[in-house]
Write a protein that holds these residues in place. Structure first.
Motif, PDB file in Angstrom:
ATOM      1  N   ALA A  74     -23.353   2.795 -11.496  1.00 61.96           N
ATOM      2  CA  ALA A  74     -22.967   4.148 -11.067  1.00 61.96           C
ATOM      3  C   ALA A  74     -23.854   5.199 -11.718  1.00 61.96           C
ATOM      4  N   ALA A  75     -24.200   5.022 -12.973  1.00 68.22           N
ATOM      5  CA  ALA A  75     -25.108   5.960 -13.642  1.00 68.22           C
ATOM      6  C   ALA A  75     -26.497   5.893 -13.019  1.00 68.22           C
ATOM      7  N   VAL A 109     -13.786   6.155 -11.605  1.00 70.93           N
ATOM      8  CA  VAL A 109     -13.547   4.920 -12.347  1.00 70.93           C
ATOM      9  C   VAL A 109     -14.671   4.564 -13.307  1.00 70.93           C
ATOM     10  N   GLY A 110     -15.644   5.463 -13.496  1.00 68.61           N
ATOM     11  CA  GLY A 110     -16.665   5.236 -14.500  1.00 68.61           C
ATOM     12  C   GLY A 110     -17.467   3.961 -14.277  1.00 68.61           C
ATOM     13  N   VAL A 153     -27.922  12.057 -16.594  1.00 68.51           N
ATOM     14  CA  VAL A 153     -28.455  13.031 -15.642  1.00 68.51           C
ATOM     15  C   VAL A 153     -29.097  14.198 -16.383  1.00 68.51           C
ATOM     16  N   ALA A 154     -28.463  14.646 -17.454  1.00 68.00           N
ATOM     17  CA  ALA A 154     -29.029  15.751 -18.239  1.00 68.00           C
ATOM     18  C   ALA A 154     -30.395  15.376 -18.810  1.00 68.00           C
ATOM     19  N   TRP A 155     -30.516  14.165 -19.330  1.00 69.25           N
ATOM     20  CA  TRP A 155     -31.814  13.722 -19.851  1.00 69.25           C
ATOM     21  C   TRP A 155     -32.847  13.653 -18.730  1.00 69.25           C
ATOM     22  N   ALA A 156     -32.424  13.213 -17.555  1.00 65.43           N
ATOM     23  CA  ALA A 156     -33.354  13.041 -16.442  1.00 65.43           C
ATOM     24  C   ALA A 156     -33.919  14.368 -15.955  1.00 65.43           C
ATOM     25  N   SER A 196     -21.529  13.573  -7.924  1.00 67.28           N
ATOM     26  CA  SER A 196     -20.643  12.515  -8.402  1.00 67.28           C
ATOM     27  C   SER A 196     -21.202  11.158  -8.032  1.00 67.28           C
ATOM     28  N   SER A 197     -20.677  10.136  -8.713  1.00 61.77           N
ATOM     29  CA  SER A 197     -21.148   8.773  -8.491  1.00 61.77           C
ATOM     30  C   SER A 197     -20.052   7.794  -8.858  1.00 61.77           C
ATOM     31  N   ASP A 198     -19.892   6.770  -8.039  1.00 61.23           N
ATOM     32  CA  ASP A 198     -19.004   5.654  -8.363  1.00 61.23           C
ATOM     33  C   ASP A 198     -19.566   4.383  -7.751  1.00 61.23           C
ATOM     34  N   ALA A 199     -19.458   3.288  -8.488  1.00 68.10           N
ATOM     35  CA  ALA A 199     -19.848   1.962  -8.004  1.00 68.10           C
ATOM     36  C   ALA A 199     -18.715   1.000  -8.368  1.00 68.10           C
ATOM     37  N   PRO A 200     -17.632   1.038  -7.597  1.00 67.66           N
ATOM     38  CA  PRO A 200     -16.419   0.316  -7.997  1.00 67.66           C
ATOM     39  C   PRO A 200     -16.215  -1.043  -7.349  1.00 67.66           C
TER      40      PRO A 200
END
Length: 423
Positions: A74-75, A109-110, A153-156, A196-200
Motif C-alpha cells: 500500500a505504501a 487498514v494500513g 510520501v513526504a520523503w518522496a 489515499s492507498s490500501d492494498a487489503p
C-alpha cells in the motif's frame, strides 16, 4: 478561515485494470470491469473468491530494491501515485519552502498485506504458538504504524510541513483530501500532496468480510460480480489501489497557468452514532454531509451535474444512498446522473474515496459520466438514473462524490469548475 481556495492540479492513480491516470480513465469511460478471481493467494477456503487486483511491479515503476523491502504494498502504491501526481501538476516543489508543503494519506487498514505475510513467516504458517521474531523483516515496525505511509510520501516529494494519516474506514480517501484542503484554506500549507492507498487483498481481510457476509460469493462470474444498484447484487468486491493529488491555492495555480482539474469547493463529514456496520434506511446522516458540503461550496442542489456514488453493491448501502440523495437534492436527484465505479474497480476500502475523487475530476475534464457496469436489473427501491452499462456524454461542471464507512462515517465532497463556484 483565510478565504483561500483550493485547486486540484495533479492526479496520480493506480487502480485495477491499468496503472496511471490515463489507463484508469480509459477503463471507466469504456465501461470495462477489472474484477477477477483472486490470484494473490489460494482463495479456495473462502466464501468470496473474487477481487479487483492491480498488476503492479514496483521495480517497473521506479522503486529501488531497498524501498520495496522497506515498504508495504500500500505504501508502494501511494509513493508511485504521488510521483505521478507531482509530475502531472508540472509544479516545481523546489520553489516552495519545504515546511509549506504538506502530506495527507488516507488508509483504512494500513499495511495489511505486509503484516499478514510476516505473521505467516514468524509463526511458521500458523504452527507456532509463540512466534519467532528473528524471521521478521527488519522494517516490520513500518508495517505496524500507518504513519509510515505519510512519511514515505513526504520523503518522496520533499515535504516538511504537516504530515498526517487519516484513517476513517471507507471514507478515509475523501476525508484525507478534505483535511488537506482545510490545511490550505487555513494557511497552514501552500501545497499538499494528498490522497489515499490500501492494498487489503489478503487472507485476513477476506476472512473478516466473509464472516459478516459483506463481500459477494459470486466467484463463478467474477467479471460481473460487482453489481451496485442491481436487484441481484449480493455484496461488494474487494479491491486495492491508490489515488494522490496535488492541491494548491487556487490563485497561485492560476498565476502559473496550471492545468486545473477542479476546485475543491465543499467538504463535510458526519457520523451516524448508530451501528458499526448498519445504516439507517433514511440516509439522514449522509444527506446532512451533502447539505453542509453544498453550503460550503455556495451551490444549490440543482447546480450538481453528476453524483459519484459510494455504490458498494450491498443491499443496505445502495438503498441508504438513494434515500440520502433524495433527501438532500430533492426533486433534482431524479434529474441527476449517478454512477458507481466500484462496479469496475471494486472497493479498495480507504483508497476508494480518493479514486472516486479522481474519477469525478476526470468526468469534469472530459464531460463524460462513467457508467455503473453490470446494472441489468434495477432495484425498484433504487429508482434514480444510475447510468447503466455505458458512459454518457454530459456537462459536468459541478460533481458530488460521497463515501460511507463502517463505524457510521458519512462524507461528501463537491468538486466544481472555479468559475462555477462563487466560494
Amino acid at each position: 478561515m483565510s478565504g483561500r481556495r483550493v485547486a486540484v492540479t495533479g492526479i496520480g492513480v493506480l487502480a485495477p485494470g491499468g496503472i496511471g491516470t490515463g489507463a484508469f480513465w480509459n477503463l471507466l469511460s469504456e465501461g470495462r470491469t477489472a474484477t477477477r478471481g483472486i490470484t494473490f493467494f489460494d482463495p479456495s477456503a473462502f466464501r468470496s473468491r473474487v477481487a479487483a487486483e492491480i498488476d503492479f511491479d514496483p521495480e517497473e515503476h521506479g522503486l529501488s530494491p531497498q524501498e520495496i523491502r522497506r515498504m508495504d504494498r500500500a505504501a508502494q502504491l501511494a509513493v508511485v501515485a504521488a510521483r505521478e501526481a507531482v509530475t502531472d501538476s508540472a509544479l516545481d516543489l523546489g520553489a516552495f519552502a519545504p515546511h509549506r508543503i504538506g502530506v495527507t494519506v488516507g488508509s483504512a487498514v494500513g499495511a495489511t498485506m505486509g503484516l499478514d505475510e510476516e505473521y505467516r513467516v514468524v509463526s511458521d504458517g500458523g504452527r507456532l504458538e509463540s512466534v519467532d521474531h528473528t524471521y521478521a523483516v527488519p522494517h516490520l515496525y513500518n508495517y505496524l504504524v500507518p504513519s509510515s505511509f505519510a512519511a514515505e510520501v513526504a520523503w518522496a516529494v520533499g515535504a516538511e510541513g504537516p504530515s498526517t494519516v487519516v484513517s476513517t474506514g471507507c471514507t478515509s480517501g475523501i476525508d484525507s483530501v478534505g483535511y488537506a484542503a482545510e490545511l490550505i484554506r487555513e494557511g497552514s500549507a501552500d501545497v499538499v500532496v494528498a490522497g489515499s492507498s490500501d492494498a487489503p487483498i489478503s487472507p485476513i481481510t477476506m476472512a473478516c468480510f466473509d464472516a459478516i457476509k459483506a463481500t459477494t460469493p459470486r466467484h463463478d462470474d467474477p467479471v460481473h460480480a460487482s453489481r451496485p444498484f442491481d436487484a441481484t447484487r449480493n455484496g461488494f468486491v474487494l479491491g486495492e489501489g491508490a489515488a494522490v493529488f496535488v492541491l494548491e491555492e487556487l490563485s497561485s495555480a492560476q498565476r502559473r497557468d496550471a492545468h486545473i482539474y477542479a476546485e475543491i469547493a465543499g467538504y463535510a463529514t458526519r457520523s451516524n452514532a448508530y451501528h458499526m456496520t448498519g445504516l439507517r434506511p433514511d440516509g439522514v446522516e449522509m444527506a446532512e454531509a451533502i447539505n453542509v458540503a453544498l453550503d460550503e461550496a455556495r451551490l444549490n442542489p440543482e447546480d450538481i451535474d453528476y453524483i459519484n456514488a459510494h455504490g458498494s453493491g450491498t443491499q443496505q448501502n445502495d438503498r441508504h444512498e438513494t434515500a440520502a440523495f433524495k433527501r438532500s437534492l430533492k426533486d433534482h436527484a431524479y434529474r441527476t446522473p449517478v454512477s458507481s465505479i466500484k462496479s469496475m474497480v471494486g472497493h479498495s476500502l480507504g483508497a476508494i474515496g480518493s479514486i472516486e475523487i479522481a474519477a469525478s475530476a476526470l468526468a469534469m475534464e472530459h464531460h463524460v459520466v462513467p457508467p455503473t457496469a453490470n446494472l441489468h436489473t434495477p432495484d425498484p427501491e433504487c429508482d434514480l438514473d444510475y447510468v447503466p452499462l455505458t458512459a454518457r456524454e454530459w456537462t459536468t461542471d459541478a460533481v458530488l462524490t460521497v463515501g460511507s464507512g463502517f463505524g457510521g462515517f458519512q462524507s461528501a465532497m463537491v468538486l466544481a469548475r472555479p468559475e462555477r463556484s462563487p466560494a
